[in-house]
Motif scaffolding. Structure first.
Motif, PDB file in Angstrom:
ATOM      1  N   MET A 130      23.617  19.693 128.730  1.00 15.48           N
ATOM      2  CA  MET A 130      24.395  19.838 130.011  1.00 15.48           C
ATOM      3  C   MET A 130      24.237  19.078 131.184  1.00 15.48           C
ATOM      4  N   HIS A 131      25.190  18.562 131.700  1.00 21.17           N
ATOM      5  CA  HIS A 131      25.015  17.490 132.883  1.00 21.17           C
ATOM      6  C   HIS A 131      26.283  17.778 133.764  1.00 21.17           C
ATOM      7  N   ASP A 132      25.677  17.238 135.062  1.00 18.24           N
ATOM      8  CA  ASP A 132      26.731  17.405 136.277  1.00 18.24           C
ATOM      9  C   ASP A 132      26.949  15.848 136.579  1.00 18.24           C
ATOM     10  N   ARG A 133      28.142  15.558 136.554  1.00 20.53           N
ATOM     11  CA  ARG A 133      28.360  14.141 136.738  1.00 20.53           C
ATOM     12  C   ARG A 133      29.075  13.876 138.280  1.00 20.53           C
ATOM     13  N   THR A 134      28.762  12.921 138.694  1.00 23.48           N
ATOM     14  CA  THR A 134      29.393  12.641 140.389  1.00 23.48           C
ATOM     15  C   THR A 134      29.716  11.100 140.371  1.00 23.48           C
ATOM     16  N   ALA A 182      22.167   9.531 145.831  1.00 24.33           N
ATOM     17  CA  ALA A 182      21.664  10.153 144.599  1.00 24.33           C
ATOM     18  C   ALA A 182      20.743  11.458 145.000  1.00 24.33           C
ATOM     19  N   ALA A 183      20.079  11.627 146.183  1.00 19.91           N
ATOM     20  CA  ALA A 183      19.268  12.893 146.326  1.00 19.91           C
ATOM     21  C   ALA A 183      20.010  14.050 147.209  1.00 19.91           C
ATOM     22  N   TYR A 184      21.217  13.697 147.296  1.00 18.66           N
ATOM     23  CA  TYR A 184      22.041  14.791 148.247  1.00 18.66           C
ATOM     24  C   TYR A 184      22.691  15.574 146.896  1.00 18.66           C
ATOM     25  N   PRO A 185      22.715  16.908 146.967  1.00 20.75           N
ATOM     26  CA  PRO A 185      23.481  17.690 145.997  1.00 20.75           C
ATOM     27  C   PRO A 185      24.793  17.437 145.992  1.00 20.75           C
ATOM     28  N   PRO A 186      25.365  17.065 144.713  1.00 16.63           N
ATOM     29  CA  PRO A 186      26.978  16.464 144.801  1.00 16.63           C
ATOM     30  C   PRO A 186      27.772  17.484 145.155  1.00 16.63           C
ATOM     31  N   ARG A 187      27.648  18.824 144.938  1.00 18.15           N
ATOM     32  CA  ARG A 187      28.644  19.771 145.351  1.00 18.15           C
ATOM     33  C   ARG A 187      28.729  19.964 146.704  1.00 18.15           C
ATOM     34  N   LEU A 188      27.407  19.980 147.225  1.00 18.82           N
ATOM     35  CA  LEU A 188      27.260  20.185 148.641  1.00 18.82           C
ATOM     36  C   LEU A 188      28.078  19.058 149.477  1.00 18.82           C
ATOM     37  N   ALA A 189      27.928  17.715 148.847  1.00 17.00           N
ATOM     38  CA  ALA A 189      28.750  16.537 149.513  1.00 17.00           C
ATOM     39  C   ALA A 189      30.198  16.733 149.609  1.00 17.00           C
ATOM     40  N   THR A 190      30.782  17.746 148.764  1.00 19.10           N
ATOM     41  CA  THR A 190      32.079  17.695 148.908  1.00 19.10           C
ATOM     42  C   THR A 190      32.869  18.892 149.921  1.00 19.10           C
ATOM     43  N   LEU A 191      32.062  19.458 150.744  1.00 20.16           N
ATOM     44  CA  LEU A 191      32.144  20.395 151.760  1.00 20.16           C
ATOM     45  C   LEU A 191      32.704  19.743 153.062  1.00 20.16           C
ATOM     46  N   GLU A 192      33.651  20.219 153.964  1.00 18.92           N
ATOM     47  CA  GLU A 192      34.330  19.648 155.030  1.00 18.92           C
ATOM     48  C   GLU A 192      33.070  19.646 155.982  1.00 18.92           C
ATOM     49  N   ALA A 244      32.337  21.196 132.813  1.00 21.80           N
ATOM     50  CA  ALA A 244      33.072  20.130 132.201  1.00 21.80           C
ATOM     51  C   ALA A 244      33.797  19.149 133.064  1.00 21.80           C
ATOM     52  N   ARG A 245      33.916  19.392 134.206  1.00 22.87           N
ATOM     53  CA  ARG A 245      34.880  18.410 135.217  1.00 22.87           C
ATOM     54  C   ARG A 245      33.900  17.797 135.948  1.00 22.87           C
TER      55      ARG A 245
END
Length: 372
Positions: free
Chosen positions: A1-5, A91-101, A296-297
């Motif tokens: 399992m992996h989370d890509r960004t 790279a050290a910034y949580p990727p999903r957090l970075a998408t917030l307004e 998966a996305r």
């Protein structure tokens, strides 16, 4: 399992200092920061214009602008604690957090180097949890950790600490309401030290900042924002955990709730969440199966719709007055302001930015604003 960004390149050290100066200056929050960067192109250019913008917004005196020496001192003090200040996309910034307004323009991060890029699931709940609630939180966290997830929570008493303690070995992230050197509650200092080996800790607050009541809801948006979803275990009506669940829903994250006895006030909030459509959880597989399609996305950092919309600084004073007259103590949306004023989005956004920098505007969830 992996989370890509998709990562952007690391920013330069001088840009990091300018970004820190801007976000630490008076009346500049993450949304205002983003609007300023979008218009001026750089933090340095935005800093030059802060006094003029605040004056236009009706400030009686210029707000404090964070100095370069102060910024360098904060970065040096952070490094001594093992804290790195990172920007969205690094790279050290949580990727999903970075998408917030309202993602923090700089986030203080410490701990294991790889943990922030792994998929996270939040577990939150009551501070005065029942024995059964604490046991279930530990078991659920352990099972999710074994499945490859990083458990993220707020280091609070009760459910939070049970989830952290169960995942010290597999990786857990603590989100702090204060600075990295002001741990709350203080007795969890040993837990924080233990989890840093395989996990991490994050905060948007400066060193020395002692958490106050209004810092906790602000912290909660980071817990939900960094995660794929939030599991709530025991939450009374009007509790902080329900605020986290609401923020998760607003951010487009999955909301899960563990059912409890109708006779226990500690589970009234979680039972209500299930009635409102939260996914019912009795074991880790309930969470994992719901998250598999999302995993998966890839996570993509995209320019936000209004980031490229220009601001308009050539404003007639009567136009500013018209917008201010539509504002009051009751929150109103940007779309309503544009429609009622009959003015362009650029003009309305510019006036709101000026009011914000003058300390006269309050921003609420869901893009609502009101006058202070």
């Amino acid at each position: 399992m992996h989370d890509r960004t998709h990562f952007t390149p690391d920013i330069t050290e001088s840009d990091r200092i300018d970004r820190l100066r801007l976000i630490r200056s008076d009346n500049v929050g993450p949304r205002t920061f983003n609007a300023l960067i979008a218009h001026f192109g750089s933090a340095r250019e935005a800093l030059e214009h802060l006094p003029e913008l605040a004056r236009r917004g009706g400030a009686s005196r210029s707000g404090r602008i964070f100095g370069e020496a102060q910024a360098r001192a904060e970065i040096a003090a952070s490094q001594r604690l093992g804290v790195t200040l990172v920007a969205p996309g690094e790279a050290a910034y949580p990727p999903r957090l970075a998408t917030l307004e309202d993602a923090p323009p700089l986030l203080g991060v410490r701990g294991a180097s790889d943990v922030m890029g792994r998929p996270m699931i939040a577990i939150v709940g009551s501070r005065n949890a029942s024995g059964a609630g604490l046991k279930f939180a530990g078991q659920l966290a352990r099972d999710l950790g074994d499945a490859g997830f990083v458990v993220i929570s707020g280091l609070a008493r009760g459910i939070d600490q049970a989830a952290h303690r169960a995942t010290v070995a597999s990786g857990t992230v603590a989100v702090l309401a204060g600075g990295h050197d002001r741990i709350y509650p203080p007795e969890h200092g040993d837990l924080l030290a233990a989890l840093l080996e395989h996990g991490g800790a994050i905060s948007e607050m400066p060193l020395g900042h002692v958490p106050r009541a209004h810092d906790f809801p602000r912290r909660n948006r980071l817990i939900s924002g960094a995660a794929l979803g939030v599991v709530v275990i025991e939450a009374a009506h009007r509790s902080g955990s329900l605020i986290t669940a609401r923020m998760a829903a607003e951010q487009g994250r999955e909301v899960f709730a563990v059912p409890g006895s109708p006779l226990d006030p500690r589970t009234a909030g979680t039972n209500d969440l299930i009635k409102q459509g939260a996914a019912l959880v009795t074991e880790a597989s309930d969470v994992i199966s719901a998250l598999q399609p999302i995993l998966a996305r890839p996570v993509v950092l995209e320019a936000r719709e209004d980031d490229d919309a220009p601001l308009d600084f050539e404003i007639d004073p009567t136009v500013r007055d018209r917008i201010v007259s539509l504002l009051g103590p009751s929150p109103i949306s940007l779309d309503d302001l544009i429609r009622m004023s009959g003015l362009s989005p650029a003009l309305v956004r510019t006036v709101l930015l000026e009011l914000d920098l003058a300390g006269r505007l309050e921003r609420h969830g869901g893009g609502l604003v009101s006058l202070v």
